[in-house]
Design an enzyme around this catalytic site. Structure first.
Site, short mmCIF file in Angstrom:
data_model
loop_
_atom_site.label_atom_id
_atom_site.label_comp_id
_atom_site.label_asym_id
_atom_site.label_seq_id
_atom_site.Cartn_x
_atom_site.Cartn_y
_atom_site.Cartn_z
N TYR A 1 0.82 -1.14 0.04
CA TYR A 1 -0.07 0.14 0.07
C TYR A 1 0.91 1.25 -0.22
O TYR A 1 1.72 1.32 0.87
CB TYR A 1 -1.01 0.06 1.28
CG TYR A 1 -2.06 -0.97 1.28
CD1 TYR A 1 -2.34 -2.03 0.31
CD2 TYR A 1 -2.83 -1.24 2.54
CE1 TYR A 1 -3.13 -2.81 0.27
CE2 TYR A 1 -3.73 -2.16 2.54
CZ TYR A 1 -3.93 -3.00 1.50
OH TYR A 1 -4.87 -3.97 1.62
N SER B 1 -13.20 -3.77 1.00
CA SER B 1 -14.07 -3.37 0.10
C SER B 1 -15.65 -3.19 0.62
O SER B 1 -16.52 -3.53 -0.42
CB SER B 1 -13.91 -3.55 -1.25
OG SER B 1 -12.59 -2.92 -1.56
N GLY C 1 -17.40 2.14 -2.57
CA GLY C 1 -18.31 3.69 -2.45
C GLY C 1 -19.56 3.46 -3.16
O GLY C 1 -20.25 4.33 -2.97
N LEU D 1 -21.99 1.35 -2.42
CA LEU D 1 -23.03 1.39 -1.47
C LEU D 1 -23.26 2.45 -0.62
O LEU D 1 -24.07 2.47 0.24
CB LEU D 1 -22.94 -0.03 -0.80
CG LEU D 1 -22.81 -1.22 -1.44
CD1 LEU D 1 -22.39 -2.53 -0.74
CD2 LEU D 1 -24.30 -1.65 -2.03
N THR D 2 -22.62 3.56 -0.97
CA THR D 2 -22.90 4.98 -0.01
C THR D 2 -23.88 5.53 -0.65
O THR D 2 -24.41 6.51 -0.01
CB THR D 2 -21.51 5.71 0.24
OG1 THR D 2 -21.40 6.04 -1.49
CG2 THR D 2 -20.40 4.86 0.47
N GLY D 3 -24.45 5.21 -1.79
CA GLY D 3 -25.31 6.04 -2.39
C GLY D 3 -24.85 7.40 -3.17
O GLY D 3 -25.62 8.06 -3.77
N LYS D 4 -23.54 7.59 -3.18
CA LYS D 4 -23.13 8.83 -3.57
C LYS D 4 -22.93 8.70 -5.15
O LYS D 4 -22.85 9.67 -6.03
CB LYS D 4 -21.47 8.92 -3.15
CG LYS D 4 -20.63 9.95 -3.66
CD LYS D 4 -19.23 10.03 -2.78
CE LYS D 4 -18.42 11.14 -3.30
NZ LYS D 4 -17.16 11.17 -2.49
#
Length: 302
Positions: A54, A199, A204, A206-209
């Site tokens: 990473y 994940s 991201g 499933l954040t609705g973003k």
């Protein structure tokens, strides 16, 4: 089982120091990382997952500095990637010692094989992992991205050395339910192996973003999520509806779904706000009917 006693959620640190995929230095800075770490601790999150690759080690260096400054115990998980040139089992111990140097600790709480690359057998690496435990360099060992058969072999190989397989870290969320369908989740639960879900917010989604019209800033992430963003609307609507009943966001509902399935999510956080929001997925439970409704909405996307 240690290192997961009393822990519902950890925090993934792939974005800490990674500029290519996660935009470190552009979308977030070392100050943001510092604040994310403290917000996680304030919310009761004490398990942090990193890896030698990473940010080419920068994630470990950042985490090591923060752990050294923390005024409370922190549990560290990191990973070894068996690159093709790492053909000797001793390369694992060498890599672990390098990780310990970057983390500024003498021992990690969990050391994991990052992926089952085929250049050496599962058993070879499990023997090297057992050596790491016996040398006091790691308190527990796990694997990552191992399928059911590979997990079974790792479990048996470690058992021959009298060491438990603590975990298998795999992608698992409402958009990726392979661990359920393959029998991997059941095997882990039957054998005391914690299934760590990386994940858990589907990158991201499933954040609705994000929607078909609203995409992530990264070109790579835009391309990877295009098909899913076109059809995710009904599932996100379910997350909103269920979240409203609990005073929770769609992301917090998605994280709690993972917990209800018996897995341990490790969402990422680039800043304090994200870390605090992640923590809101813990300390409560969806009802069985709500879990079933989300399962159905997930199945409809297949």
């Amino acid at each position: 089982m240690y290192p997961f006693d009393g822990i519902e959620m950890g925090l993934g640190t792939w974005s800490w120091g990674d500029s290519w995929y996660w935009g470190y230095g552009r979308t977030h800075t070392s100050q943001d990382v510092d604040e994310a770490f403290q917000a996680a601790l304030d919310a009761g999150i004490v398990l942090f997952d990193t890896a030698e690759v990473y940010g080419r080690g920068e994630s470990e260096r950042l985490l090591g500095r923060l752990v050294k400054q923390a005024n409370q115990p922190v549990r560290i998980a990191t990973k070894f990637l068996p690159f093709p040139w790492r053909v000797q089992a001793g390369s694992l111990t060498k890599a672990l010692r390098a990780s310990l140097d970057r983390l500024q600790v003498d021992q990690v709480d969990l050391y994991q094989i990052h992926a089952p690359l085929p250049f050496r057998s599962v058993e070879t690496w499990m023997d090297a992992m057992a050596d790491a435990v016996e040398q006091g360099l790691a308190r527990a060992v796990g694997v990552s991205n191992y399928n059911l058969e590979q997990t079974q072999r790792a479990h048996l190989a470690l058992a021959r050395r009298g060491i438990p397989l603590a975990s298998n870290q795999v992608e698992y969320h409402l958009l990726e339910r392979g661990p359920e369908r393959s029998g991997l989740l059941d095997f882990c639960q039957a054998n005391g192996i914690t299934l760590i879900a990386y994940s858990p917010l589907g990158g991201g989604l499933l954040t609705g973003k994000y929607t078909a019209r609203v995409a992530p800033s990264s070109l790579v992430r835009r391309l990877r999520t295009w098909r899913t963003r076109r059809k995710i609307g009904p599932l996100v609507a379910h997350l909103h509806t269920i979240g409203a009943a609990h005073g929770k966001t769609p992301a917090q509902v998605a994280l709690n779904w993972v917990i209800c399935k018996g897995a341990l999510p490790i969402p990422g956080a680039k800043n304090a706000r994200q870390a605090s929001q992640d923590a809101g997925g813990t300390g409560w439970r969806l009802t069985p009917d709500e879990v079933a409704a989300l399962d159905r909405a997930s199945d409809a996307l297949s």
